[in-house]
Design a protein around this motif. Structure first.
Motif, PDB file in Angstrom:
ATOM      1  N   SER A 324       0.835  -1.198   0.000  1.00  0.00           N
ATOM      2  CA  SER A 324       0.000   0.000   0.000  1.00  0.00           C
ATOM      3  C   SER A 324       0.867   1.245   0.000  1.00  0.00           C
ATOM      4  CB  SER A 324      -0.902   0.040   1.227  1.00  0.00           C
ATOM      5  OG  SER A 324      -1.647  -1.123   1.303  1.00  0.00           O
ATOM      6  N   HIS A 325       1.945   1.171   0.793  1.00  0.00           N
ATOM      7  CA  HIS A 325       2.834   2.331   0.835  1.00  0.00           C
ATOM      8  C   HIS A 325       3.608   2.483  -0.465  1.00  0.00           C
ATOM      9  CE1 HIS A 325       1.907   1.871   5.086  1.00  0.00           C
ATOM     10  NE2 HIS A 325       2.153   3.163   5.150  1.00  0.00           N
ATOM     11  N   LEU A 326       4.020   1.347  -0.980  1.00  0.00           N
ATOM     12  CA  LEU A 326       4.749   1.377  -2.241  1.00  0.00           C
ATOM     13  C   LEU A 326       3.838   1.938  -3.334  1.00  0.00           C
ATOM     14  CD1 LEU A 326       7.555   0.589  -2.965  1.00  0.00           C
ATOM     15  CD2 LEU A 326       6.786  -1.681  -3.508  1.00  0.00           C
ATOM     16  N   HIS A 327       2.591   1.572  -3.262  1.00  0.00           N
ATOM     17  CA  HIS A 327       1.608   2.053  -4.226  1.00  0.00           C
ATOM     18  C   HIS A 327       1.563   3.577  -4.230  1.00  0.00           C
ATOM     19  CE1 HIS A 327      -2.663   3.108  -5.248  1.00  0.00           C
ATOM     20  NE2 HIS A 327      -2.280   2.481  -6.320  1.00  0.00           N
ATOM     21  N   LEU A 328       1.533   4.120  -3.014  1.00  0.00           N
ATOM     22  CA  LEU A 328       1.503   5.570  -2.888  1.00  0.00           C
ATOM     23  C   LEU A 328       2.731   6.189  -3.556  1.00  0.00           C
ATOM     24  CD1 LEU A 328       0.121   8.010  -1.372  1.00  0.00           C
ATOM     25  CD2 LEU A 328       1.808   7.622   0.384  1.00  0.00           C
ATOM     26  N   LEU A 329       3.887   5.570  -3.320  1.00  0.00           N
ATOM     27  CA  LEU A 329       5.121   6.106  -3.895  1.00  0.00           C
ATOM     28  C   LEU A 329       5.118   5.950  -5.409  1.00  0.00           C
ATOM     29  CD1 LEU A 329       7.709   4.778  -1.306  1.00  0.00           C
ATOM     30  CD2 LEU A 329       6.613   7.007  -1.413  1.00  0.00           C
ATOM     31  N   VAL A 330       4.639   4.801  -5.865  1.00  0.00           N
ATOM     32  CA  VAL A 330       4.613   4.559  -7.302  1.00  0.00           C
ATOM     33  C   VAL A 330       3.735   5.596  -7.989  1.00  0.00           C
ATOM     34  CG1 VAL A 330       3.708   2.989  -9.040  1.00  0.00           C
ATOM     35  CG2 VAL A 330       5.137   2.108  -7.233  1.00  0.00           C
ATOM     36  N   VAL A 331       2.604   5.892  -7.383  1.00  0.00           N
ATOM     37  CA  VAL A 331       1.722   6.863  -8.005  1.00  0.00           C
ATOM     38  C   VAL A 331       2.356   8.243  -8.010  1.00  0.00           C
ATOM     39  CG1 VAL A 331      -0.508   7.995  -7.780  1.00  0.00           C
ATOM     40  CG2 VAL A 331      -0.331   5.536  -7.508  1.00  0.00           C
ATOM     41  N   ARG A 332       3.136   8.524  -6.971  1.00  0.00           N
ATOM     42  CA  ARG A 332       3.781   9.834  -6.914  1.00  0.00           C
ATOM     43  C   ARG A 332       4.930   9.947  -7.903  1.00  0.00           C
ATOM     44  NH1 ARG A 332       2.778  13.284  -2.545  1.00  0.00           N
ATOM     45  NH2 ARG A 332       4.774  14.336  -2.714  1.00  0.00           N
ATOM     46  N   ALA A 333       5.656   8.875  -8.082  1.00  0.00           N
ATOM     47  CA  ALA A 333       6.829   8.951  -8.955  1.00  0.00           C
ATOM     48  C   ALA A 333       6.904   7.717  -9.837  1.00  0.00           C
ATOM     49  CB  ALA A 333       8.095   9.082  -8.112  1.00  0.00           C
ATOM     50  N   PRO A 334       5.966   7.571 -10.774  1.00  0.00           N
ATOM     51  CA  PRO A 334       5.908   6.343 -11.577  1.00  0.00           C
ATOM     52  C   PRO A 334       7.194   6.075 -12.359  1.00  0.00           C
ATOM     53  CG  PRO A 334       4.221   7.915 -12.265  1.00  0.00           C
ATOM     54  CD  PRO A 334       4.950   8.534 -11.137  1.00  0.00           C
ATOM     55  N   PHE A 335       7.839   7.155 -12.820  1.00  0.00           N
ATOM     56  CA  PHE A 335       8.999   6.937 -13.699  1.00  0.00           C
ATOM     57  C   PHE A 335      10.143   6.258 -12.971  1.00  0.00           C
ATOM     58  CE2 PHE A 335       8.693  11.152 -11.988  1.00  0.00           C
ATOM     59  CZ  PHE A 335       9.923  11.376 -11.424  1.00  0.00           C
ATOM     60  N   LEU A 359      -2.082  -4.743  -9.485  1.00  0.00           N
ATOM     61  CA  LEU A 359      -2.653  -4.318 -10.762  1.00  0.00           C
ATOM     62  C   LEU A 359      -2.663  -2.800 -10.857  1.00  0.00           C
ATOM     63  CD1 LEU A 359      -5.667  -6.751 -11.174  1.00  0.00           C
ATOM     64  CD2 LEU A 359      -3.556  -6.706 -12.475  1.00  0.00           C
ATOM     65  N   GLU A 360      -3.029  -2.166  -9.765  1.00  0.00           N
ATOM     66  CA  GLU A 360      -3.050  -0.702  -9.792  1.00  0.00           C
ATOM     67  C   GLU A 360      -1.662  -0.148 -10.031  1.00  0.00           C
ATOM     68  OE1 GLU A 360      -4.993   1.186  -6.476  1.00  0.00           O
ATOM     69  OE2 GLU A 360      -6.614  -0.282  -6.584  1.00  0.00           O
ATOM     70  N   MET A 361      -0.683  -0.818  -9.461  1.00  0.00           N
ATOM     71  CA  MET A 361       0.676  -0.331  -9.634  1.00  0.00           C
ATOM     72  C   MET A 361       1.155  -0.541 -11.063  1.00  0.00           C
ATOM     73  SD  MET A 361       1.745  -1.525  -5.976  1.00  0.00           S
ATOM     74  CE  MET A 361       3.380  -1.222  -5.636  1.00  0.00           C
ATOM     75  N   LEU A 362       0.785  -1.664 -11.629  1.00  0.00           N
ATOM     76  CA  LEU A 362       1.153  -1.901 -13.024  1.00  0.00           C
ATOM     77  C   LEU A 362       0.568  -0.800 -13.901  1.00  0.00           C
ATOM     78  CD1 LEU A 362       0.778  -5.760 -13.398  1.00  0.00           C
ATOM     79  CD2 LEU A 362       2.857  -4.420 -13.574  1.00  0.00           C
ATOM     80  N   THR A 363      -0.668  -0.428 -13.619  1.00  0.00           N
ATOM     81  CA  THR A 363      -1.281   0.649 -14.387  1.00  0.00           C
ATOM     82  C   THR A 363      -0.484   1.930 -14.227  1.00  0.00           C
ATOM     83  OG1 THR A 363      -3.259  -0.316 -13.456  1.00  0.00           O
ATOM     84  CG2 THR A 363      -3.555   1.512 -14.956  1.00  0.00           C
ATOM     85  N   ALA A 364      -0.050   2.168 -12.997  1.00  0.00           N
ATOM     86  CA  ALA A 364       0.631   3.430 -12.744  1.00  0.00           C
ATOM     87  C   ALA A 364       1.998   3.501 -13.408  1.00  0.00           C
ATOM     88  CB  ALA A 364       0.767   3.653 -11.239  1.00  0.00           C
ATOM     89  N   VAL A 365       2.727   2.394 -13.459  1.00  0.00           N
ATOM     90  CA  VAL A 365       4.088   2.478 -13.975  1.00  0.00           C
ATOM     91  C   VAL A 365       4.167   2.322 -15.496  1.00  0.00           C
ATOM     92  CG1 VAL A 365       5.169   1.684 -11.855  1.00  0.00           C
ATOM     93  CG2 VAL A 365       4.601   0.030 -13.627  1.00  0.00           C
ATOM     94  N   ALA A 366       3.047   2.021 -16.135  1.00  0.00           N
ATOM     95  CA  ALA A 366       3.100   1.794 -17.584  1.00  0.00           C
ATOM     96  C   ALA A 366       3.580   3.046 -18.312  1.00  0.00           C
ATOM     97  CB  ALA A 366       1.722   1.410 -18.086  1.00  0.00           C
TER      98      ALA A 366
END
Lengths: 842, 439
Positions: A324-335, A359-366
């Motif tokens: 969940s925390h990683l998700h937050l970070l991924v959304v903030r800095a996907p690149f 799945l949400e994270m995969l969407t974010a980092v695409a």
């Protein structure tokens, strides 16, 4: 402890009813009470065990209170412990009887065995009976001075317990200062840690009505105290380390050396096996470097790998918390995470809550480079046995398509899903195809040919059906049998249970009618008649509205119901960035798991007791924050499907005869809008589309249709003169930024020349400087740039702070302003926007 | 603030309360009922381990047949909460010796209450180290380390240790035979294409230790980890020894490892806890060499018959061998009858996990072995239920072989107090979760 009455409502068959057993116990205990025979302790133990086990399963054994206390005169520690546990549970309900226990507890507090002293003290403080607090002060005082650290740790927590029972007694006895000196001088780590947690709680509650406590609270964050803790952090156990790290987050470092010192000191904590310690360290790093953009990026790189390790080890629940925390970070800095996308692939045996997050994270980092692989993987999941996950993965594919990467291939894949001939896959895919068409009308040809082949009979789910009907209406001219399919559906009006589908059916019939009138006329008539007779209020209203508009003028009706479609450029984000930042500030807490800031799910009085600037921010921010909350919550409650929700909103803009329940359209503005809107509709039709670049409010104010013109800018704000030589050091900026409430959020568009000039971000900084607005930090990568600016009034040292996020692909800028003087923030924003709008102009 | 648990409940699968400990008054008394009716009796149970009802959040975990529920009313630290539960369960296990389940809890509930009192006070986690707690809470009942009565074994300076800094080890341990065991357990996650190409492969490994050492020994572990070796050669100013080094993506250590020294000198040095513990965890994504190749072919012959062929090849050195190889080959749920032929080992169909389980006790290197099975399915009405072909799983141990290539170079006991070390270093690998994509 569960009140017995409540628990007994759900008696399980195996549990005894209790009454006769309890009275048996009572007599047996009474017999043993006075006995001094050898072996009596063993039989007492058995009886006590029975009492405790009844208590656990929720049988009321408070009636043996007296007997339990009588039997407690013993030297057996196990017996004592059981007795303490019992007394602790029932004392609150039997304050009078509790008085009986005070005597023996006080005696035990003076026992020569530190173990007994500690236990007795803990139990004494756990009685939670307000009129017995006077008996607590003495033992606590001596407990704090005890030469045994075990007793001291218990006494420290005891003070906190006392505070919660009776704050005034605790303060009057001068315990907080004693704790403070213990905290700074005690040799035992656990005593120190408990002092810290107790003081944090006490002072943050006291701070609301005592200035001294407020100062004390601040002093916990002073440099010497923080350094004292951080330098000793290795002496503490893992839990206490979390506590200290949480404290360090709130520390405002004096300069960048300070920041680097702390980070160097704490870097090895990232290798700790305890995930909580690692997360707490991550939080410290992230918060410390907020103002230093490039270091902040490096921090992301540094923390990535420990977090990924934590995800792959430990129980699924633990990895969920970390993810969940990683998700937050991924959304903030996907690149930053774009190359690590393989870590977010789902494993076969993971629980669905973990998969969902992944799945949400995969969407974010695409992005351009990895979309192909990610989508291939997602397509694998679509065949998953777990239907919920299959659905989620189809949605994920759609979301990636809407992010504009490699749309061509994705559309092909989506169309392949339709050939899988599974109900849920088809339904989900239809919803997505519809959204795609709204964004990329150029694909309509490919999609329509496939969609046209789908029999509406095979689709049971309302959302999928509604999507199909929408496409039938929208592309009636491209699908030869669209009118006949619609006619069929309309004939089965009675069997259609979902109001949503019926609403769409009405609209689609209308749209179809405008394109192919002769073929649809009959069906439309039937639909309107059925609609007007419908028991559902919205359906009824909409049918009536269509009927009347048609009656008034067919051309107006066409303009209202079926205006030329404009492609949707950006779908609305459900969460404002303000909320996201707030969640980020509350890193390593429940907020991240729930994906909403804590004030949304904890009551004021239940709020975590140790929040400094946040607390201030929360209070003053409520008026405008509340308007943000409404849509987010409504989504939570009514509509899990984000995309469809937006679509409905879009439709509402065209029709909007309903404002409400079935459609779960967010009513951002007051309901009084509906009428004005209706008028507007009738007059101007849906010409004011939110997709035009001028109305940069995007979808946030959907129902405030045409509102972009409505709120006239405040009549000629007083001209604000800024000090061209303003100065503010980064530390002070950061502190101010945390402490000041948000006074304004504004979105505006940036002219194309400006966007072009932004290839060199420094140019904007120079440009703003020429308008006396100074940049303090900047960063980001294309397409998102972030700047922090500040300015000062020319005449007086009143500061304005601004955060400006520019998205070059949408040519929008989002500005957040915080000001010392709230009243002039609007004026400053105007100056800021004017300056920004001139950017790039020769 | 780290977890401030307002209450902790233990429930069995039916929802009966096994343990019920309230730490704070800020949650209502009927929270257990709320959990039962709103979470246990709904489909929500498996959906998310953190749920909110009313003003309270429930953070829960299932461990064997018990639910452990933490109730909080504030914005608590979830990671800390879960970790606390995991640690607490480990503590209980070390007390009961082995299983942690409903029966164990029922038999030891007094002990659990005692422990819950010690490990958490007013919602704040205290000391959870079994070593220290066992000093004063014992299975037989509590014995006070402070009592003046002479015990069989004097416990020196126990006062300090109850809360002391070296929280994981007590002083005064003495063993006749001093032994150290070291295991490396790796779990490999692998995705292969139908042609046998490796699409993705990553390894998560653990170094497990069992220490029975006297006194306060200071151990030092050397691995063939790249950074560590470079650092070492740099410090001794001589070229690095030839031989394979590996690059660890990331490492985490048990709290006993001196992290400062790891960061400055790249050596793993520590004062070990007594008994069994997990020294470190690591993760590797590159340069993984796999000990086995698995080549499955699955043919569906009509609606009711299937043919499964699985070939397992060992690709490690011919002198080495794998022990306890278990291959689990998933088959559809509606399997009715199976016939196999295996070249080595034994196979059987296990309907409870829908797998063919193929066991080979000893598997020498550079050999191969096949299983071919015919499966008859119950014919089903209606549309064809698709079978998703779950991954094939494989478990085995290969002494002195790791997929990551991680090797223990040395294990030194640095402070010889008064004994010599009868050290046994045993390195083994256990691999799990082989995911292969067939056809």
């Amino acid at each position: 402890m569960a009140p017995p009455a409540a628990s007994q409502r759900y008696p399980s068959p195996s549990q005894p009813s209790g009454k006769s057993e309890v009275s048996d116990l009572k007599t047996q205990l009474r017999q043993l009470a006075g006995s001094r025979a050898p072996g009596v302790d063993d039989s007492k133990r058995d009886l006590y065990k029975k009492v405790i086990s009844y208590m656990t399963i929720g049988i009321d054994v408070s009636s043996v209170f007296g007997e339990m206390v009588m039997c407690s005169a013993t030297s057996d520690i196990v017996l004592k412990k059981m007795c303490y546990l019992y007394v602790g549970n029932y004392a609150k309900g039997n304050p009078d009887l509790s008085l009986l226990t005070i005597n023996f507890l006080q005696r035990d507090c003076k026992d020569e065995d530190p173990m007994i002293r500690g236990l007795a003290l803990r139990s004494l403080c756990s009685l939670r009976v307000p009129n017995l607090v006077e008996y607590l002060v003495g033992p606590l005082g001596s407990g704090l001075k005890d030469n045994n650290s075990y007793v001291r740790t218990i006494a420290v927590t005891g003070v906190l317990k006392l505070y919660h029972i009776s704050p005034s007694t605790c303060i009057d006895a001068d315990f907080p200062p004693t704790l403070k000196s213990l905290m700074l001088h005690d040799s035992d780590a656990q005593v120190v840690a408990n002092c810290l947690s107790a003081l944090q709680e006490i002072w943050s509650i006291e701070a609301s009505h005592s200035e001294e406590a407020c100062r004390e609270k601040e002093s916990l964050l002073s440099k010497p105290v923080i350094y004292y803790f951080l330098n000793r952090i290795k002496d503490f156990n893992e839990w206490a380390q979390c506590l200290i790290l949480e404290l360090a987050v709130k520390y405002v470092p004096s300069d960048s050396n300070d920041i680097f010192d702390i980070m160097n000191l704490l870097e090895d904590r990232l290798q700790h096996a305890n995930g909580a310690v690692v997360l707490a360290t991550v939080k410290v790093f992230l918060q410390l470097t907020l103002s230093m953009t490039d270091v902040h990026q490096q921090v992301y790189e540094r923390i990535k790998s420990p977090l990924l390790t934590l995800v792959s080890s430990g129980s699924p629940e633990q990895s969920y918390a970390i993810l969940s925390h990683l998700h937050l970070l991924v959304v903030r800095a996907p690149f930053i995470f774009a190359t690590d996308y393989k870590h977010f692939y789902c494993q076969y045996n993971e629980p669905s809550y973990v998969k969902k997050l992944k799945l949400e994270m995969l969407t974010a980092v695409a992005n351009e480079s990895n979309t192909y692989e990610i989508v291939t993987e997602l397509c694998e999941y679509a065949a998953n046995v777990d239907i919920a996950i299959a659905r989620e993965s189809i949605r994920a594919v759609g979301k990636i398509a809407l992010q504009q990467y490699d749309v061509n291939a994705i559309v092909d894949r989506l169309l392949q899903f339709l050939e899988m001939e599974k109900d849920y896959v088809t339904a989900e895919t239809l919803v997505l195809v519809k959204d795609l068409l709204r964004k990329y009308p150029q694909w309509s040809h490919d999609c329509i040919s496939v969609v046209g082949g789908i029999s509406s009979k095979n689709i049971q789910e309302p959302k999928g059906k509604a999507a199909l009907i929408w496409m039938l209406g929208e592309y009636a001219q491209d699908m030869s049998d669209a009118p006949y399919i619609l006619e069929n559906l309309i004939e089965n009006w009675e069997e259609e249970h979902s109001a949503e589908v019926r609403l769409h059916l009405l609209t689609a019939a209308m749209k179809c009618f405008f394109k192919r009138a002769p073929e649809t006329q009959k069906a439309l008539g039937t639909a309107l008649a059925a609609g007007v007779a419908d028991f559902h209020q919205d359906v009824h209203d909409r049918a009536l509205f269509y009927y009347r508009v048609l009656q008034y003028d067919v051309h107006v009706a066409e303009r209202v119901v079926s205006p030329p479609k404009q492609a949707v450029s950006v779908f609305a984000d459900t969460q404002s960035s303000e909320i996201k930042d707030r969640i980020f500030d509350e890193f390593n807490s429940l907020s991240v798991i729930y994906q909403k800031p804590s004030y949304m799910f904890t009551d004021k009085e239940h709020r975590g007791p140790f929040e400094f600037s946040d607390e201030l921010g929360n209070i003053s921010i409520t008026p405008e924050a509340s308007s943000d909350i409404v849509p987010a919550q409504q989504y939570e409650a009514n509509d899990k499907d984000l995309l469809l929700g937006i679509d409905e909103k879009d439709d509402n803009k065209g029709l909007s005869s309903n404002n409400g329940s079935a459609y779960s359209a967010p009513s951002l503005e007051n309901s009084s809008n509906i009428t004005s809107q209706m008028q507007e509709l009738a007059i101007s039709g849906p010409a004011t589309s939110a997709t035009t670049p001028q109305s940069s409010f995007g979808f946030d104010d959907l129902l405030g249709l045409g509102l972009s013109t409505a709120p006239a800018p405040t009549p000629s704000p007083p001209l604000l003169k800024l000090n061209p030589r303003a100065a503010l050091d980064p530390g002070a900026f950061q502190q101010k930024w945390r402490q000041l409430p948000l006074s304004l959020t504004q979105e505006c568009s940036v002219n194309p020349q400006g966007i072009a000039a932004l290839t060199v971000p420094q140019s904007l900084i120079r440009h703003m400087q020429s308008h006396s607005i100074h940049c303090i930090a900047s960063g980001g990568q294309s397409p998102n740039f972030k700047f922090f600016f500040f300015a000062q009034k020319e005449s007086e040292p009143s500061n304005y702070l601004a955060e400006c996020i520019i998205n070059t692909s949408s040519a929008k800028a989002q500005i957040k302003v915080k000001a010392d003087e709230q009243s002039t923030s609007q004026a400053f924003t105007t100056v800021f926007e004017t300056a920004l709008s001139k950017f790039g102009m020769p | 603030m780290p977890v401030a648990a307002s209450a902790i409940y233990f429930l069995n699968l039916r929802g009966d309360v096994l343990i019920n400990r309230t730490y704070r008054d800020d949650v209502g008394g009927n929270m257990v009922d709320a959990f039962r009716t709103h979470i246990m009796q709904t489909k929500e149970l498996g959906n998310c381990p953190v749920r909110q009802i009313g003003g309270c959040s429930f953070v829960y975990m299932r461990i064997s047949n018990v639910y452990i529920v933490i109730v909080v009313s504030s914005n608590a630290n979830v990671a800390c909460g879960f970790k606390f539960v995991v640690e607490a369960v480990a503590l209980f296990k070390s007390y009961f010796g082995g299983a942690f389940d409903e029966d164990a809890i029922r038999n030891n509930f007094v002990l659990i209450y005692e422990l819950l009192d010690e490990i958490m006070d007013f919602g704040y986690p205290q000391n959870l180290s079994p070593e220290i707690l066992k000093l004063y809470i014992t299975q037989e009942g509590v014995r006070s380390p402070f009592s003046s009565k002479p015990k069989d074994k004097p416990v020196p300076n126990a006062t300090l240790q109850v809360t002391g800094a070296v929280g994981w080890r007590r002083e005064g341990l003495a063993y006749k035979k001093n032994e150290v065991f070291l295991d490396i357990v790796e779990s490999v996650n692998l995705l292969m294409s139908s042609k046998g190409n490796v699409l993705r492969c990553d390894v998560t490994g653990k170094v497990l230790m069992k220490c029975f050492l006297s006194g306060m020994p200071d151990l030092k572990l050397g691995l063939n980890d790249k950074i560590g070796l470079e650092k070492e050669s740099e410090m001794k100013s001589r070229p690095a020894k030839s031989g394979k080094t590996i690059e660890l993506d990331d490492v985490t250590f048990h709290q006993c490892v001196n992290l400062t020294r790891f960061n400055s000198e790249k050596t793993v040095s520590f004062v070990p806890p007594d008994g069994e513990f997990e020294l470190m965890k690591y993760r590797i994504t590159e340069g993984v060499n796999l000990p086995f190749r698995v080549l499955p072919t699955i043919k569906e012959l009509g609606r009711t018959r299937m043919e499964v062929n699985v070939k397992v090849k060992s690709v490690f050195g011919a002198k080495m061998f794998a022990l306890g190889v278990v291959v689990k080959i998933p088959v559809p749920k509606q399997t009715a009858k199976t016939n196999f032929q295996v070249t080595t080992g034994r196979a059987k169909y296990n309907p409870s996990i829908d797998c063919l389980v193929w066991k080979i006790r000893k598997f020498p290197g550079q050999t191969e072995s096949t299983l071919s099975a015919e499966i008859e399915l119950i014919s089903t009405m209606g549309e064809k239920k698709s079978w998703t072909r779950p991954p094939i799983q494989m478990e085995f141990q290969v002494p002195m072989f790791t997929a990551s290539g991680l090797r223990v170079r040395f294990l030194k006991v640095q402070r010889f107090d008064f004994y010599t070390l009868d050290s046994t270093i045993l390195s083994k690998i256990q691999c799990r979760v082989f995911k292969s994509l067939c056809n």
